[in-house]
Design a protein around this motif. Structure first.
Motif, mmCIF file in Angstrom:
data_model
loop_
_atom_site.group_PDB
_atom_site.id
_atom_site.type_symbol
_atom_site.label_atom_id
_atom_site.label_comp_id
_atom_site.label_asym_id
_atom_site.label_seq_id
_atom_site.Cartn_x
_atom_site.Cartn_y
_atom_site.Cartn_z
ATOM 1 N N ALA A 49 0.856 -1.193 0.000
ATOM 2 C CA ALA A 49 0.000 0.000 0.000
ATOM 3 C C ALA A 49 0.888 1.238 0.000
ATOM 4 C CB ALA A 49 -0.910 -0.016 1.221
ATOM 5 N N GLY A 50 0.638 2.139 -0.943
ATOM 6 C CA GLY A 50 1.421 3.369 -1.033
ATOM 7 C C GLY A 50 2.754 3.158 -1.722
ATOM 8 N N ASP A 51 3.018 1.943 -2.205
ATOM 9 C CA ASP A 51 4.288 1.663 -2.888
ATOM 10 C C ASP A 51 3.968 0.983 -4.233
ATOM 11 O OD1 ASP A 51 6.801 0.708 -3.681
ATOM 12 O OD2 ASP A 51 7.519 0.629 -1.621
ATOM 13 N N ALA A 52 3.990 -0.366 -4.255
ATOM 14 C CA ALA A 52 3.662 -1.051 -5.508
ATOM 15 C C ALA A 52 2.222 -0.760 -5.944
ATOM 16 C CB ALA A 52 3.880 -2.557 -5.360
ATOM 17 N N SER A 53 1.381 -0.337 -4.982
ATOM 18 C CA SER A 53 -0.005 0.014 -5.328
ATOM 19 C C SER A 53 -0.042 1.171 -6.321
ATOM 20 C CB SER A 53 -0.779 0.401 -4.069
ATOM 21 O OG SER A 53 -0.213 1.557 -3.486
ATOM 22 N N GLU A 54 1.046 1.947 -6.397
ATOM 23 C CA GLU A 54 1.076 3.126 -7.281
ATOM 24 C C GLU A 54 1.801 2.846 -8.595
ATOM 25 O OE1 GLU A 54 -0.899 5.461 -5.812
ATOM 26 O OE2 GLU A 54 -0.940 3.798 -4.389
ATOM 27 N N TRP A 55 2.324 1.635 -8.774
ATOM 28 C CA TRP A 55 3.003 1.298 -10.023
ATOM 29 C C TRP A 55 1.992 1.279 -11.169
ATOM 30 C CZ3 TRP A 55 6.263 -3.663 -8.440
ATOM 31 C CH2 TRP A 55 7.233 -3.285 -7.497
ATOM 32 N N LYS A 56 2.507 1.414 -12.413
ATOM 33 C CA LYS A 56 1.641 1.217 -13.584
ATOM 34 C C LYS A 56 1.071 -0.197 -13.508
ATOM 35 C CE LYS A 56 3.358 4.372 -16.998
ATOM 36 N NZ LYS A 56 4.648 4.633 -17.614
ATOM 37 N N SER A 57 -0.173 -0.367 -13.959
ATOM 38 C CA SER A 57 -0.799 -1.690 -13.793
ATOM 39 C C SER A 57 0.002 -2.785 -14.492
ATOM 40 C CB SER A 57 -2.243 -1.664 -14.263
ATOM 41 O OG SER A 57 -2.310 -1.300 -15.614
ATOM 42 N N LYS A 58 0.624 -2.494 -15.633
ATOM 43 C CA LYS A 58 1.423 -3.511 -16.340
ATOM 44 C C LYS A 58 2.622 -3.950 -15.500
ATOM 45 C CE LYS A 58 0.552 -3.756 -21.130
ATOM 46 N NZ LYS A 58 -0.128 -2.628 -21.782
ATOM 47 N N VAL A 59 3.227 -3.013 -14.789
ATOM 48 C CA VAL A 59 4.400 -3.312 -13.956
ATOM 49 C C VAL A 59 3.965 -4.143 -12.742
ATOM 50 C CG1 VAL A 59 6.259 -2.270 -12.582
ATOM 51 C CG2 VAL A 59 5.590 -1.237 -14.753
ATOM 52 N N PHE A 60 2.823 -3.768 -12.160
ATOM 53 C CA PHE A 60 2.293 -4.517 -11.017
ATOM 54 C C PHE A 60 1.922 -5.941 -11.444
ATOM 55 C CE2 PHE A 60 -1.034 -5.819 -8.018
ATOM 56 C CZ PHE A 60 -0.439 -5.499 -6.802
ATOM 57 N N GLU A 61 1.270 -6.056 -12.606
ATOM 58 C CA GLU A 61 0.886 -7.395 -13.116
ATOM 59 C C GLU A 61 2.136 -8.252 -13.347
ATOM 60 O OE1 GLU A 61 -1.201 -6.277 -16.659
ATOM 61 O OE2 GLU A 61 -2.917 -5.508 -15.529
ATOM 62 N N ARG A 62 3.192 -7.639 -13.911
ATOM 63 C CA ARG A 62 4.422 -8.402 -14.175
ATOM 64 C C ARG A 62 5.041 -8.878 -12.859
ATOM 65 N NH1 ARG A 62 9.598 -5.389 -16.771
ATOM 66 N NH2 ARG A 62 9.508 -4.456 -14.691
ATOM 67 N N ALA A 63 5.023 -8.018 -11.829
ATOM 68 C CA ALA A 63 5.583 -8.410 -10.530
ATOM 69 C C ALA A 63 4.812 -9.612 -9.972
ATOM 70 C CB ALA A 63 5.526 -7.243 -9.556
#
Ligand code: HEC
Length: 111
Positions: A49-63
């Motif tokens: 929350a407040g970290d990876a939650s703010e990544w671009k959705s493609k970057v979050f999905e890849r993670a």
């Protein structure tokens, strides 16, 4: 026979399109909270929350799917590679982008 098969596919497609959107909170609690803590505030694994939650959705999905972080570096175990796994309620099917986006949206709201 071919027509009957196509009708079957059309019905399947329609019924899944009509299903309600995935519940990010429940998905997070069932599959991520044990490591990432309540509301993604951190536990044995980093806060989201407040970290990876703010990544671009493609970057979050890849993670989530492939275990690659926002710098292109591999995430260490025990972070699962969800592309080879399944959320608890999904019976062996790998997570969809819709589900991952719903989790990220939930985490975004926790800040
Ligand atoms: C078994 C424990 C575990 C579970 C379950 C787990 N993770 Fe992780 N996750 C980790 C660990 C540990 C790291 C940090 C790895 C590293 O630093 O290399 C991590 C890292 C991450 C990162 C990158 C964070 C950053 O700032 O670099 C994201 C995004 C992530 N996890 C999302 C999820 C999501 C979404 C779920 C549920 C679908 C989940 N994780 C389930 C252990 C877990």
């Amino acid at each position: 026979m071919k027509c009957a098969f196509l009708t079957f596919i059309a019905l399947l497609t329609c019924s899944s399109a009509m299903a309600s959107p995935p519940d990010g909170e429940t998905l997070f609690q069932d599959n991520c909270m044990v490591c990432h803590g309540p509301r993604g505030t951190g536990g044995s694994a980093p806060k989201l929350a407040g970290d990876a939650s703010e990544w671009k959705s493609k970057v979050f999905e890849r993670a989530v799917l492939s275990g690659i972080d926002d710098h292109g570096k591999p995430l260490k175990a025990p972070m699962p590679h969800w592309a080879n796994a399944s959320f608890k309620s999904d019976n062996g099917v790998k997570p969809s982008k819709l589900e991952i986006d719903a989790i990220q949206k939930y985490l975004h709201q926790q800040k």
